[in-house]
Design an enzyme around this catalytic site. Structure first.
Site, PDB file in Angstrom:
ATOM      1  N   LYS A 194      49.733  49.534  42.066  1.00 34.09           N
ATOM      2  CA  LYS A 194      49.067  48.308  41.636  1.00 34.09           C
ATOM      3  C   LYS A 194      49.983  47.091  41.770  1.00 34.09           C
ATOM      4  O   LYS A 194      49.551  46.021  42.215  1.00 34.09           O
ATOM      5  CB  LYS A 194      48.590  48.449  40.185  1.00 34.09           C
ATOM      6  CG  LYS A 194      47.534  49.524  39.986  1.00 34.09           C
ATOM      7  CD  LYS A 194      46.976  49.509  38.574  1.00 34.09           C
ATOM      8  CE  LYS A 194      48.030  49.824  37.520  1.00 34.09           C
ATOM      9  NZ  LYS A 194      48.561  51.206  37.655  1.00 34.09           N
TER      10      LYS A 194
ATOM     11  N   ARG B  72      43.425  49.083  29.284  1.00 34.46           N
ATOM     12  CA  ARG B  72      43.873  50.470  29.429  1.00 34.46           C
ATOM     13  C   ARG B  72      42.899  51.472  28.818  1.00 34.46           C
ATOM     14  O   ARG B  72      43.069  52.684  29.009  1.00 34.46           O
ATOM     15  CB  ARG B  72      45.250  50.659  28.782  1.00 34.46           C
ATOM     16  CG  ARG B  72      46.392  49.991  29.537  1.00 34.46           C
ATOM     17  CD  ARG B  72      47.715  50.370  28.910  1.00 34.46           C
ATOM     18  NE  ARG B  72      48.847  49.695  29.537  1.00 34.46           N
ATOM     19  CZ  ARG B  72      49.506  50.143  30.596  1.00 34.46           C
ATOM     20  NH1 ARG B  72      49.125  51.267  31.158  1.00 34.46           N
ATOM     21  NH2 ARG B  72      50.531  49.485  31.091  1.00 34.46           N
TER      22      ARG B  72
ATOM     23  N   ARG C 253      63.469  51.556  35.643  1.00 32.68           N
ATOM     24  CA  ARG C 253      62.944  51.332  34.298  1.00 32.68           C
ATOM     25  C   ARG C 253      63.258  52.532  33.407  1.00 32.68           C
ATOM     26  O   ARG C 253      63.248  53.676  33.854  1.00 32.68           O
ATOM     27  CB  ARG C 253      61.436  51.102  34.349  1.00 32.68           C
ATOM     28  CG  ARG C 253      61.035  49.812  35.031  1.00 32.68           C
ATOM     29  CD  ARG C 253      59.520  49.723  35.148  1.00 32.68           C
ATOM     30  NE  ARG C 253      59.115  48.525  35.853  1.00 32.68           N
ATOM     31  CZ  ARG C 253      57.874  48.323  36.334  1.00 32.68           C
ATOM     32  NH1 ARG C 253      56.939  49.250  36.169  1.00 32.68           N
ATOM     33  NH2 ARG C 253      57.586  47.209  36.971  1.00 32.68           N
TER      34      ARG C 253
ATOM     35  N   ARG D   7      52.746  59.536  30.331  1.00 33.20           N
ATOM     36  CA  ARG D   7      51.948  58.383  30.759  1.00 33.20           C
ATOM     37  C   ARG D   7      50.729  58.821  31.571  1.00 33.20           C
ATOM     38  O   ARG D   7      49.630  58.263  31.417  1.00 33.20           O
ATOM     39  CB  ARG D   7      52.818  57.427  31.577  1.00 33.20           C
ATOM     40  CG  ARG D   7      53.850  56.692  30.746  1.00 33.20           C
ATOM     41  CD  ARG D   7      54.928  56.067  31.602  1.00 33.20           C
ATOM     42  NE  ARG D   7      54.412  55.065  32.520  1.00 33.20           N
ATOM     43  CZ  ARG D   7      55.111  54.570  33.538  1.00 33.20           C
ATOM     44  NH1 ARG D   7      56.340  55.011  33.780  1.00 33.20           N
ATOM     45  NH2 ARG D   7      54.579  53.648  34.301  1.00 33.20           N
TER      46      ARG D   7
END
Length: 206
Positions: free
Chosen positions: A13, A88, A152, A163
């Site tokens: 994305k 989300r 990250r 996730r």
């Protein structure tokens, strides 16, 4: 035009948002960027967000919705924007409908077996650019701005699995939600190169 970029973590994305922004002059609004800015600034909401992100869980809906709602009052959104990382879940989607008009939801489809490698091999820059170790050829700096790349804290196998599990239970239902509104368009070339994916998006956006 106001659009939503939908897709599992690692679907690309961020990469596509950068390309869309350049070609269509749409503002890229990433909730991740908003939270990271607050974390870097040491704000109270940043400290709170960091505690959730480091644990691999999502920031509470009410906090996220308030931040996005505030962001959409800025003058720079008037020419159109794309939301990346929001909504989300169904609660956030329904709240968004109360304070914003969404024209299109682009869902980037990628097989889950490819996502773990994509995320764990990802390296990012403070300027927003994203890379993969397989294509960096040993480089540790951003080709766009020259700054040092970093991984990250949540781009590790344990957190990524959490996730992905969260995405499948919380975010995937948005596919049917926006399909029922007639706003969903699936990008089926998500497993291809970034250029292939962007070519399909361009056909969709016209």
């Amino acid at each position: 035009m106001n659009i939503i970029l939908l897709g599992a973590p690692g679907a690309g994305k961020g990469t596509q948002a950068s390309k869309i922004k350049q070609k269509y002059n749409l503002l890229h609004i990433s909730t991740g960027d908003i939270f990271r800015a607050n974390i870097k600034g040491g704000t109270e909401i940043g400290k709170l967000a960091k505690s959730y992100i480091d644990a691999g869980v999502l920031v509470p809906d009410e906090v996220t919705c308030d931040i996005v709602k505030d962001r959409l009052t800025w003058d720079d959104v008037k020419q159109g924007y794309m939301l990346d990382g929001f909504p989300r879940n169904l609660f956030q989607a329904k709240e968004l409908d109360k304070f914003a008009k969404i024209d299109l939801c682009l869902n980037i489809e990628v097989d889950e077996s490819l996502l773990m490698d994509r995320i764990c091999g990802r390296r990012v820059c403070a300027c927003g650019e994203s890379y993969h170790i397989n294509t960096l050829n040993g480089s540790t700096t951003c080709a766009k701005c020259g700054k040092e790349l970093y991984q990250r804290a949540d781009d590790n196998p344990e957190t990524v699995k959490s996730r992905l599990d969260t995405y499948n239970t919380q975010t995937a239902p948005l596919i049917d939600y926006y399909k029922s509104q007639g706003k969903l368009v699936s990008v089926t070339s998500g497993e291809g190169s970034p250029d292939d994916v962007f070519a399909e998006i361009c056909k969709i956006l016209g």
